[in-house]
Design a protein around this motif. Structure first.
Motif, PDB file in Angstrom:
ATOM      1  N   GLN A  31       0.836  -1.276  -0.106  1.00  0.00           N
ATOM      2  CA  GLN A  31       0.042   0.070   0.044  1.00  0.00           C
ATOM      3  C   GLN A  31       0.813   1.277  -0.075  1.00  0.00           C
ATOM      4  O   GLN A  31       0.296   2.475   0.107  1.00  0.00           O
ATOM      5  CB  GLN A  31      -1.111   0.183   1.135  1.00  0.00           C
ATOM      6  N   LYS A  54       2.689   4.212  -1.518  1.00  0.00           N
ATOM      7  CA  LYS A  54       2.858   5.014  -2.515  1.00  0.00           C
ATOM      8  C   LYS A  54       4.288   5.169  -2.990  1.00  0.00           C
ATOM      9  O   LYS A  54       4.910   5.933  -2.127  1.00  0.00           O
ATOM     10  CB  LYS A  54       1.882   6.186  -2.401  1.00  0.00           C
ATOM     11  N   TYR A 108       0.924   6.802 -12.637  1.00  0.00           N
ATOM     12  CA  TYR A 108       0.983   6.093 -11.549  1.00  0.00           C
ATOM     13  C   TYR A 108       0.007   6.733 -10.447  1.00  0.00           C
ATOM     14  O   TYR A 108      -0.970   5.975  -9.881  1.00  0.00           O
ATOM     15  CB  TYR A 108       2.160   6.060 -10.955  1.00  0.00           C
ATOM     16  N   ASP A 109      -0.212   8.028 -10.359  1.00  0.00           N
ATOM     17  CA  ASP A 109      -1.035   8.645  -9.688  1.00  0.00           C
ATOM     18  C   ASP A 109      -2.523   8.513  -9.963  1.00  0.00           C
ATOM     19  O   ASP A 109      -3.126   8.132  -9.105  1.00  0.00           O
ATOM     20  CB  ASP A 109      -0.692  10.292  -9.333  1.00  0.00           C
ATOM     21  N   PHE A 130      -3.137   4.972  -8.929  1.00  0.00           N
ATOM     22  CA  PHE A 130      -3.300   4.560  -7.399  1.00  0.00           C
ATOM     23  C   PHE A 130      -4.664   4.843  -7.043  1.00  0.00           C
ATOM     24  O   PHE A 130      -5.120   4.134  -5.964  1.00  0.00           O
ATOM     25  CB  PHE A 130      -2.342   5.702  -6.741  1.00  0.00           C
ATOM     26  N   GLU A 153      -6.764   2.064  -7.942  1.00  0.00           N
ATOM     27  CA  GLU A 153      -6.495   0.748  -7.046  1.00  0.00           C
ATOM     28  C   GLU A 153      -7.095   0.997  -5.663  1.00  0.00           C
ATOM     29  O   GLU A 153      -7.601  -0.240  -5.000  1.00  0.00           O
ATOM     30  CB  GLU A 153      -4.889   0.860  -6.847  1.00  0.00           C
ATOM     31  N   LYS A 154      -7.145   2.005  -5.148  1.00  0.00           N
ATOM     32  CA  LYS A 154      -7.970   2.297  -3.975  1.00  0.00           C
ATOM     33  C   LYS A 154      -9.263   1.823  -4.031  1.00  0.00           C
ATOM     34  O   LYS A 154     -10.005   1.310  -3.314  1.00  0.00           O
ATOM     35  CB  LYS A 154      -7.708   3.719  -3.338  1.00  0.00           C
ATOM     36  N   HIS A 168       4.720  -0.925 -12.203  1.00  0.00           N
ATOM     37  CA  HIS A 168       3.438  -1.048 -11.187  1.00  0.00           C
ATOM     38  C   HIS A 168       2.291  -0.734 -11.889  1.00  0.00           C
ATOM     39  O   HIS A 168       1.300  -1.600 -11.732  1.00  0.00           O
ATOM     40  CB  HIS A 168       3.799  -0.367  -9.994  1.00  0.00           C
ATOM     41  N   SER A 169       2.155   0.319 -12.637  1.00  0.00           N
ATOM     42  CA  SER A 169       0.807   0.687 -13.186  1.00  0.00           C
ATOM     43  C   SER A 169       0.477  -0.117 -14.192  1.00  0.00           C
ATOM     44  O   SER A 169      -0.709  -0.641 -14.351  1.00  0.00           O
ATOM     45  CB  SER A 169       1.076   1.997 -13.722  1.00  0.00           C
TER      46      SER A 169
END
Length: 133
Positions: A21, A23, A47-48, A51, A54-55, A116-117
């Motif tokens: 989790q 960042k 990525y942002d 994210f 993802e949440k 990661h993205s």
């Protein structure tokens, strides 16, 4: 002794959830080479954005068609960013050692964010039963 062992075991069981989790931090300094800085900026923008998705995915959310298209675009853009990063490494070899070092560090951070993205967008799309091309 047993209490320490218990806490150590407990830490290892939950450590993967805690670290997943976390960042990634956007690099604060620029390299000074426009193409390197744009790759880093663009990769962390993706990525942002991901994210946030993802949440939402943690709550087993079902995404609308617009969100699915945005995730597919993130996946497609991640492939192009990785290619640009590979090509960019060859272009800064004539720069000073300090600039090359900063550029390499920034590109590695950007690649980590993009990988990661890409991984998370694939997982979300698969969870939403979308076929990945």
């Amino acid at each position: 002794m047993y209490l320490r062992l218990f806490f150590l075991l407990l830490f290892f069981c939950f450590s993967s959830d805690l670290f997943s989790q976390k960042k990634l931090n956007r690099p604060s300094k620029i390299v000074g080479l426009e193409h390197i800085d744009s790759i880093v900026t663009h990769s962390f923008d993706l990525y942002d954005l991901l994210f946030e998705y993802e949440k939402c995915m943690e709550g087993d959310a079902v995404f609308c068609e617009e969100d699915i298209h945005a995730l597919e675009n993130i996946l497609a853009e991640s492939h192009s960013i990785i290619q640009k990063a590979i090509e960019a490494k060859a272009t800064f070899q004539s720069e000073s050692l300090l600039t090359r070092t900063r550029a390499t560090i920034q590109l590695e951070k950007a690649k980590r964010a993009v990988y990661h993205s890409r991984k998370i967008s694939e997982e979300i799309l698969l969870a939403q039963n979308v076929q990945i091309e």
